[in-house]
Motif scaffolding. Structure first.
Motif, PDB file in Angstrom:
ATOM      1  N   MET A   1      71.786  29.108  38.979  1.00 27.47           N
ATOM      2  CA  MET A   1      71.726  27.853  39.728  1.00 27.47           C
ATOM      3  C   MET A   1      72.245  26.717  38.857  1.00 27.47           C
ATOM      4  O   MET A   1      71.985  26.679  37.650  1.00 27.47           O
ATOM      5  N   GLU A   2      72.973  25.803  39.462  1.00 23.54           N
ATOM      6  CA  GLU A   2      73.523  24.677  38.728  1.00 23.54           C
ATOM      7  C   GLU A   2      72.915  23.359  39.203  1.00 23.54           C
ATOM      8  O   GLU A   2      72.446  23.234  40.340  1.00 23.54           O
ATOM      9  N   TYR A   3      72.935  22.371  38.300  1.00 26.43           N
ATOM     10  CA  TYR A   3      72.339  21.073  38.599  1.00 26.43           C
ATOM     11  C   TYR A   3      73.286  19.956  38.193  1.00 26.43           C
ATOM     12  O   TYR A   3      73.946  20.042  37.146  1.00 26.43           O
ATOM     13  N   THR A   4      73.307  18.919  38.981  1.00 24.38           N
ATOM     14  CA  THR A   4      73.966  17.687  38.551  1.00 24.38           C
ATOM     15  C   THR A   4      73.038  17.011  37.548  1.00 24.38           C
ATOM     16  O   THR A   4      71.868  17.387  37.398  1.00 24.38           O
ATOM     17  N   LEU A  10      65.650  14.866  37.249  1.00 22.52           N
ATOM     18  CA  LEU A  10      64.510  14.798  38.156  1.00 22.52           C
ATOM     19  C   LEU A  10      63.525  15.938  37.905  1.00 22.52           C
ATOM     20  O   LEU A  10      62.319  15.714  37.798  1.00 22.52           O
ATOM     21  N   ILE A  11      64.019  17.172  37.789  1.00 18.44           N
ATOM     22  CA  ILE A  11      63.101  18.291  37.612  1.00 18.44           C
ATOM     23  C   ILE A  11      62.503  18.321  36.198  1.00 18.44           C
ATOM     24  O   ILE A  11      61.395  18.826  35.998  1.00 18.44           O
ATOM     25  N   ALA A  12      63.226  17.731  35.222  1.00 15.32           N
ATOM     26  CA  ALA A  12      62.726  17.722  33.843  1.00 15.32           C
ATOM     27  C   ALA A  12      61.858  16.510  33.552  1.00 15.32           C
ATOM     28  O   ALA A  12      61.144  16.477  32.540  1.00 15.32           O
ATOM     29  N   GLY A  13      61.930  15.510  34.438  1.00 20.07           N
ATOM     30  CA  GLY A  13      61.123  14.311  34.231  1.00 20.07           C
ATOM     31  C   GLY A  13      61.673  13.380  33.175  1.00 20.07           C
ATOM     32  O   GLY A  13      60.926  12.641  32.528  1.00 20.07           O
ATOM     33  N   SER A  15      65.237  10.708  32.102  1.00 19.22           N
ATOM     34  CA  SER A  15      66.266   9.891  32.735  1.00 19.22           C
ATOM     35  C   SER A  15      67.661  10.473  32.525  1.00 19.22           C
ATOM     36  O   SER A  15      67.905  11.231  31.574  1.00 19.22           O
ATOM     37  N   THR A  16      68.568  10.119  33.411  1.00 24.09           N
ATOM     38  CA  THR A  16      69.962  10.538  33.247  1.00 24.09           C
ATOM     39  C   THR A  16      70.560   9.898  31.999  1.00 24.09           C
ATOM     40  O   THR A  16      71.445  10.478  31.361  1.00 24.09           O
ATOM     41  N   ARG A  17      70.060   8.730  31.642  1.00 23.35           N
ATOM     42  CA  ARG A  17      70.531   8.064  30.428  1.00 23.35           C
ATOM     43  C   ARG A  17      70.220   8.923  29.195  1.00 23.35           C
ATOM     44  O   ARG A  17      71.052   9.039  28.278  1.00 23.35           O
ATOM     45  N   THR A  18      69.027   9.522  29.190  1.00 16.63           N
ATOM     46  CA  THR A  18      68.646  10.391  28.080  1.00 16.63           C
ATOM     47  C   THR A  18      69.557  11.603  28.013  1.00 16.63           C
ATOM     48  O   THR A  18      70.021  12.004  26.938  1.00 16.63           O
ATOM     49  N   TYR A  38      81.511  14.659  37.477  1.00 16.81           N
ATOM     50  CA  TYR A  38      80.070  14.736  37.233  1.00 16.81           C
ATOM     51  C   TYR A  38      79.735  15.861  36.252  1.00 16.81           C
ATOM     52  O   TYR A  38      80.350  16.941  36.298  1.00 16.81           O
ATOM     53  N   ARG A  39      78.743  15.614  35.416  1.00 11.80           N
ATOM     54  CA  ARG A  39      78.244  16.652  34.504  1.00 11.80           C
ATOM     55  C   ARG A  39      77.479  17.685  35.316  1.00 11.80           C
ATOM     56  O   ARG A  39      76.605  17.343  36.118  1.00 11.80           O
TER      57      ARG A  39
END
Length: 256
Positions: A1-4, A10-13, A15-18, A38-39
């Motif tokens: 499974m892949e994630y943006t 979101l699932i890791a809790g 931020s995208t900045r991190t 997108y990554r």
């Protein structure tokens, strides 16, 4: 499974900045960049992120985490076993502190009487755990498990008064060392006093004394940058000056 990046954050809790920062420093790269720029993260990256968050929870700095998880020899399964052991140790420390609070409450309520030693049990264990994490491998390799365990037991059994005395003695070592350093002669009376105070300080923990071990510890202050930083923060060059003073004090500079 892949994630943006948004879904993984979101699932890791976190931020995208991190996640972007982890990418920038080369600690957690995405599996690929899609056609829209997108990554995209796959299972391997998810697993690595979990490891990173485990290490962060254990209080390890990002530079060290990066070194660990990007090493070619990194073994995720072995790392998980290590995480479990360290978390169990952390739980044991929390259990000690909780028990300490419960006892203290019971004492305030008149149900029990705590000894001075009991009042500091949890805190002493925490300090020993921190020292083990920072210096454990080096000092155990140099002096052996038996000596380190003996020293830890002595520390655990110290009364509040004894602990205050050794803290005062440690401060005397530093102040005398700094004063002696200004004179510039490790053979001077003041420098030799600093070496003798250092012997007394070590003997609190060791329970016995040898010239060879004293000289070895002083050399370690110069060889290991973490120990060097402790003394040099009070006076640049102090660790080497103390080493020289101790070598003279023990006679080890003469090969005795």
């Amino acid at each position: 499974m892949e994630y943006t990046i948004q879904k993984l954050g979101l699932i890791a809790g976190i931020s995208t900045r991190t996640l972007r920062y982890y990418d920038e420093i080369g600690m957690l790269k995405p599996a690929r960049i899609n056609s829209s720029g997108y990554r995209i993260y796959g299972q391997e990256e998810v697993n690595k992120l979990q490891q990173i968050l485990f290490y962060k929870e254990l209080g390890i700095g990002l530079e060290e985490i990066k070194r660990i998880v990007t090493a070619p020899s990194f073994d995720g399964k072995s790392a998980l076993r290590e995480h479990k052991q360290r978390l169990l140790e952390k739980r044991q420390q929390l259990d000690l502190l909780i028990a300490n609070v419960d006892k203290t409450l019971a004492q305030h309520e008149g149900r029990i009487t705590m000894t001075d030693q009991e009042k500091f049990e949890g805190f002493k264990q925490q300090l020993m755990d921190e020292n083990e994490k920072l210096y454990g491998q080096e000092i155990r390799e140099k002096y052996g498990d038996e000596q380190i365990e003996r020293s830890n037991q002595i520390f655990k059994n110290m009364s509040e008064q004894q602990h205050a005395e050794i803290e005062q003695l440690g401060s005397q070592v530093i102040s005398t060392l700094v004063e002696a350093y200004a004179a510039g002669d490790p053979a001077s009376e003041l420098a030799q006093k600093a070496a003798d105070l250092h012997r007394q300080w070590l003997s609190f923990y060791w329970g016995h004394y040898s010239k060879e071990a004293h000289a070895g510890v002083a050399q370690m202050y110069v060889d290991d940058e973490r120990f060097t930083a402790y003394y040099d923060k009070h006076q640049p060059g102090a660790s080497q000056f103390l080493r020289d003073a101790v070598l003279i004090y023990t006679g080890m500079e003469l090969g005795l």
